[in-house]
Enzyme design. Structure first.
Site, PDB file in Angstrom:
ATOM      1  N   LYS A  32       0.835  -1.212   0.000  1.00 55.36           N
ATOM      2  CA  LYS A  32       0.000   0.000   0.000  1.00 55.36           C
ATOM      3  C   LYS A  32       0.865   1.256   0.000  1.00 55.36           C
ATOM      4  CE  LYS A  32      -2.875   0.865   3.642  1.00 55.36           C
ATOM      5  NZ  LYS A  32      -2.605   2.235   4.122  1.00 55.36           N
ATOM      6  N   SER A  33       1.860   1.294   0.875  1.00 55.58           N
ATOM      7  CA  SER A  33       2.687   2.500   0.970  1.00 55.58           C
ATOM      8  C   SER A  33       3.428   2.756  -0.338  1.00 55.58           C
ATOM      9  CB  SER A  33       3.712   2.345   2.094  1.00 55.58           C
ATOM     10  OG  SER A  33       3.049   2.281   3.321  1.00 55.58           O
ATOM     11  N   ARG A  51       3.002   5.886  -3.250  1.00 59.13           N
ATOM     12  CA  ARG A  51       4.161   6.711  -3.616  1.00 59.13           C
ATOM     13  C   ARG A  51       4.463   6.631  -5.106  1.00 59.13           C
ATOM     14  NH1 ARG A  51       4.121   5.659   1.600  1.00 59.13           N
ATOM     15  NH2 ARG A  51       5.381   6.808   3.116  1.00 59.13           N
ATOM     16  N   GLY A  65      -5.125   8.137   5.070  1.00 55.57           N
ATOM     17  CA  GLY A  65      -4.266   9.159   5.674  1.00 55.57           C
ATOM     18  C   GLY A  65      -3.034   9.411   4.825  1.00 55.57           C
ATOM     19  N   ARG A  85      -8.731  12.561  11.854  1.00 52.14           N
ATOM     20  CA  ARG A  85      -7.312  12.316  12.098  1.00 52.14           C
ATOM     21  C   ARG A  85      -6.506  13.616  12.023  1.00 52.14           C
ATOM     22  NH1 ARG A  85      -5.589   7.130   8.804  1.00 52.14           N
ATOM     23  NH2 ARG A  85      -3.749   7.390  10.127  1.00 52.14           N
ATOM     24  N   SER A 140       6.925   9.254  12.160  1.00 53.55           N
ATOM     25  CA  SER A 140       5.835   8.959  11.233  1.00 53.55           C
ATOM     26  C   SER A 140       6.314   9.116   9.802  1.00 53.55           C
ATOM     27  CB  SER A 140       4.666   9.915  11.492  1.00 53.55           C
ATOM     28  OG  SER A 140       3.908  10.111  10.315  1.00 53.55           O
ATOM     29  N   GLN A 200       4.422   9.270   7.288  1.00 55.76           N
ATOM     30  CA  GLN A 200       3.551  10.193   6.558  1.00 55.76           C
ATOM     31  C   GLN A 200       4.017  11.632   6.734  1.00 55.76           C
ATOM     32  OE1 GLN A 200      -0.477   9.305   7.714  1.00 55.76           O
ATOM     33  NE2 GLN A 200      -0.453   7.332   6.660  1.00 55.76           N
ATOM     34  N   ASP A 256       1.666  -0.841  11.968  1.00 64.16           N
ATOM     35  CA  ASP A 256       0.405  -1.357  11.424  1.00 64.16           C
ATOM     36  C   ASP A 256       0.140  -2.808  11.833  1.00 64.16           C
ATOM     37  OD1 ASP A 256      -0.146   1.052  10.206  1.00 64.16           O
ATOM     38  OD2 ASP A 256       0.730   0.475   8.280  1.00 64.16           O
ATOM     39  N   LYS A 272      -5.072   6.376  14.524  1.00 62.31           N
ATOM     40  CA  LYS A 272      -5.047   5.623  13.256  1.00 62.31           C
ATOM     41  C   LYS A 272      -6.475   5.607  12.684  1.00 62.31           C
ATOM     42  CE  LYS A 272      -0.757   4.723  12.818  1.00 62.31           C
ATOM     43  NZ  LYS A 272      -0.046   5.314  11.688  1.00 62.31           N
TER      44      LYS A 272
END
Ligand code: S3P
Length: 431
Positions: free
Chosen positions: A13-14, A18, A85, A113, A157, A159, A306, A333
């Protein structure tokens, strides 16, 4: 219950978020194989289309083409980031260097969030933000010419780190960042390096320097270790058999859960290691094992953030106590994960407590039975579905459909590898 077979998990997912973002910023066509096609990935694709990039539909098994225009364009309406997020925070970074106004919003979970953790440093680089309901979405950003930034992040983080690095890239300014505890995932840094940007690490600081150049690329996204973790958990709880999960991303900033499971006595082997566009991949071979409790230190948390719902579910089957130190971040989260992990473990007959910012889980071999409230949080649903695969378990999960946020086809995959999971994850799920 026996576990068997060889499976692949959906794309990371990450990394998918990107590479879609990078593809949209290049001038030309990029090809992305193995991309995640989940709801979160679709949120990123949708907003990038609103920002002027052309992306083919995200369909399982079909490579995605991204035709970027070099820069993002002013959108016609609000950018709806769904539950994601990562979409919202990384875009805020990119949009900080684009001189137009855009409004971001999201679903109920995402709107609650915190966003100041990215808007505060981005504002000190020169972007302007207008909040509508305090610290959260909806939020309007107006990008500008940016200034360099040197910043000690209040929380570890990826993010926040990525939002600032992407602002540095799009705004062509130097950035220096430091995370307080441990290292969060470094996919953005690896991609930036692949395109010739300077990303150096020294005494805990990350130094970004512009000078790279984005060009169209072809990439194969590895399987998501965070999705694989649930299958690793199910295979560990099984009574017999062996499971092979192939082509999983094993970037060391993502595999903290394997270290913890190793300490707990799990039997997971890493085989066939390779590399894809600077990201390590490998196959995981998992055999059932009896687990013992452990202590997970604060510095380990960013590397398994996660996986805590799953690890906590597994800890409830271990001998002894497992303590997760300093996991307050879980409160912000997709749900208040910290409160809900403890509440749901107790709801199925296990012992779990939040003590300050620590989570303490007591292991036992009591058969888990009860009702789980997910608050539409995909990782809670999947963690408790795994717990529901133990013999005799009867766990009713209020919403299994939310698994599609990160792992489309999760329930079917769990059933394929461990037939006993049928009752647990299929039972009272609401579509
Ligand atoms: C993500 C970073 C993590 C993680 C999320 C994805 C990312 O959040 O929880 O699922 O892709 O950068 P934080 O790094 O903000 O904790």
């Amino acid at each position: 219950m026996k576990v068997a077979g060889s499976v692949r998990v959906p794309g990371d997912k990450s990394i998918t978020h990107r590479v879609l973002l990078f593809g949209a910023l290049t001038r030309g066509t990029s090809h992305i194989g193995g991309a995640l096609t989940s709801l979160d990935a679709r949120s990123t694709a949708r907003v990038l289309r609103q920002l002027g990039a052309e992306l083919s539909p995200l369909r399982p098994g079909v490579p995605v083409t991204v035709q970027g225009k070099g820069k993002l364009r002013r959108p016609d309406g609000p950018l709806f980031c769904g539950n994601s997020g990562t979409t919202a925070r990384l875009l805020l970074g990119l949009l900080s260097a684009h001189r137009f106004t855009a409004t971001l919003t999201g679903d109920r979970s995402l709107r609650r969030r915190p966003m100041r953790r990215v808007t505060v440093p981005l504002a000190s680089m020169g972007a302007r933000f207008t909040e509508r309901d305090g610290d959260g979405l909806p939020l309007t950003v107006r990008g500008d010419r940016l200034r360099p930034l040197r910043y000690e992040m209040p929380v570890s983080s990826a993010q926040i780190k990525s939002a600032i690095l992407l602002a540095g890239m799009a705004g062509e300014v130097d950035v220096a960042l430091r995370e307080p505890h441990g290292r969060s995932r470094d996919h953005t840094e690896r991609l930036l390096r692949a395109f010739g940007y300077g990303v150096a690490e020294e005494n805990g600081w990350i130094h970004f320097t512009p000078g790279g150049h984005l060009e169209p690329f072809d990439v194969q996204v590895p399987g998501d270790p965070s999705s694989a973790a649930f299958l690793v958990g199910a295979a560990t709880l099984a009574e017999a058999g062996e499971l092979l999960i192939s082509a999983v991303g094993v970037n060391p900033t993502r595999t903290g859960f394997l270290d913890v499971l190793g300490r707990m006595g799990a039997a997971v082997q890493l085989e066939n290691q390779g590399d894809r566009f600077g990201e390590p991949v490998g196959d995981l071979v998992v055999r059932p094992a009896s687990l013992r409790g452990t202590e997970v230190a604060a510095g380990e948390i960013p590397g398994l953030i996660d996986e805590i719902p799953l690890l906590a579910a597994l800890a409830s089957r271990a001998s002894g106590t497992t303590t997760f130190r300093q996991v307050g971040e879980l409160r912000v989260k997709e749900s208040d994960r910290l409160g809900l992990i403890a509440e749901n473990l107790r709801a199925v007959g296990a012992e779990a407590e939040v003590v300050g910012d620590d989570l303490v889980v007591e292991g036992s071999d009591r058969v888990p039975r009860g009702k789980v409230r997910t608050a539409a949080d995909h990782r809670l649903a999947m963690a408790f579905a795994v717990l529901g695969s133990v013999p005799g378990a009867r766990i009713a999960i209020d919403d299994m459909s939310c698994a599609a946020v990160s792992f489309p086809g999760f329930s079917e995959t769990l059933r394929t590898i461990s037939p006993r999971a049928r009752a647990a994850s299929g039972a009272r799920s609401r579509a």
